[in-house]
Scaffold this motif. Structure first.
Motif, PDB file in Angstrom:
ATOM      1  N   LYS A 172      59.928  26.393  57.843  1.00 35.14           N
ATOM      2  CA  LYS A 172      60.393  26.773  59.242  1.00 35.14           C
ATOM      3  C   LYS A 172      59.262  27.397  60.039  1.00 35.14           C
ATOM      4  N   THR A 173      59.153  26.846  61.297  1.00 33.47           N
ATOM      5  CA  THR A 173      58.163  27.091  62.214  1.00 33.47           C
ATOM      6  C   THR A 173      58.797  28.043  63.330  1.00 33.47           C
ATOM      7  N   TYR A 174      57.920  28.779  63.974  1.00 35.61           N
ATOM      8  CA  TYR A 174      58.540  29.866  64.839  1.00 35.61           C
ATOM      9  C   TYR A 174      57.389  29.865  66.032  1.00 35.61           C
ATOM     10  N   ASN A 175      57.691  29.305  67.408  1.00 35.35           N
ATOM     11  CA  ASN A 175      56.849  29.251  68.398  1.00 35.35           C
ATOM     12  C   ASN A 175      57.704  29.455  69.810  1.00 35.35           C
ATOM     13  N   ASN A 176      57.274  30.398  70.594  1.00 34.88           N
ATOM     14  CA  ASN A 176      57.898  30.642  71.716  1.00 34.88           C
ATOM     15  C   ASN A 176      59.365  30.857  71.670  1.00 34.88           C
ATOM     16  N   GLN A 177      59.914  31.597  70.613  1.00 36.57           N
ATOM     17  CA  GLN A 177      61.263  31.999  70.626  1.00 36.57           C
ATOM     18  C   GLN A 177      62.131  30.675  70.127  1.00 36.57           C
ATOM     19  N   LYS A 178      61.373  29.844  69.845  1.00 34.58           N
ATOM     20  CA  LYS A 178      62.342  28.486  69.207  1.00 34.58           C
ATOM     21  C   LYS A 178      61.775  28.264  67.802  1.00 34.58           C
ATOM     22  N   PHE A 179      62.617  27.518  66.943  1.00 36.68           N
ATOM     23  CA  PHE A 179      62.333  27.215  65.568  1.00 36.68           C
ATOM     24  C   PHE A 179      62.236  25.650  65.539  1.00 36.68           C
ATOM     25  N   GLY A 180      61.285  25.194  64.410  1.00 39.52           N
ATOM     26  CA  GLY A 180      61.151  23.774  64.162  1.00 39.52           C
ATOM     27  C   GLY A 180      61.073  23.655  62.491  1.00 39.52           C
ATOM     28  N   LEU A 181      60.669  22.638  62.097  1.00 35.43           N
ATOM     29  CA  LEU A 181      60.518  22.337  60.525  1.00 35.43           C
ATOM     30  C   LEU A 181      59.153  21.637  60.339  1.00 35.43           C
ATOM     31  N   LEU A 182      58.609  22.099  59.274  1.00 31.64           N
ATOM     32  CA  LEU A 182      57.147  21.257  58.725  1.00 31.64           C
ATOM     33  C   LEU A 182      57.880  20.747  57.385  1.00 31.64           C
TER      34      LEU A 182
END
Length: 135
Positions: A31-41
């Motif tokens: 799980k990635t975190y950037n600018n208060q948002k999450f994504g997936l790798l």
């Protein structure tokens, strides 16, 4: 470079150094975190979902599904992070092989097959029941 990335034990860089944080999510995803948002790798560093979600959580009732939450709307991804349902539903609940979705005043039931394919429930007419009248 600045930021967090996934690297191998030997130091080979698998993802770009563009995330504020990266967390192990399940056996095949980070799980990635950037600018208060999450994504997936993926574990190979491929970006599966860009960081646009307010939350990404495992569903304890269905470990093969991941809930994606974006601006209070809910969607689903499979265990590899592939999008199944866009995050457009007010509420989602999983019961066995069914996903019950609410969007506004409308309710939809989706079926999940053994390959994690999701399709809307199709109602078939029961001709025998239509011939009988129950009073």
């Amino acid at each position: 470079e600045e930021g967090c990335a996934i690297t191998t034990n030997s130091g080979k860089v698998l993802s770009p150094f563009k995330f504020q944080a990266i967390f192990k999510f399940n056996n095949s995803l980070f799980k990635t975190y950037n600018n208060q948002k999450f994504g997936l790798l993926s574990k190979t560093g491929e970006e599966i979902q860009t960081p646009v979600y307010d939350a990404i959580v495992n569903l304890p009732e269905k470990p093969t599904l991941i809930q994606l939450i974006k601006n209070t709307k809910k969607g689903l991804a499979d265990a590899e992070g592939n999008l199944i349902l866009e995050a457009i539903y007010d509420n989602l609940s999983v019961e066995g092989d069914r996903i019950n979705a609410k969007k506004g005043k409308a309710f939809t039931t989706f079926w999940v097959d053994k390959n994690i394919n999701v399709f809307p429930r199709k109602w078939r007419r029961n001709k025998l029941a239509e011939r009988k009248r129950i009073f």
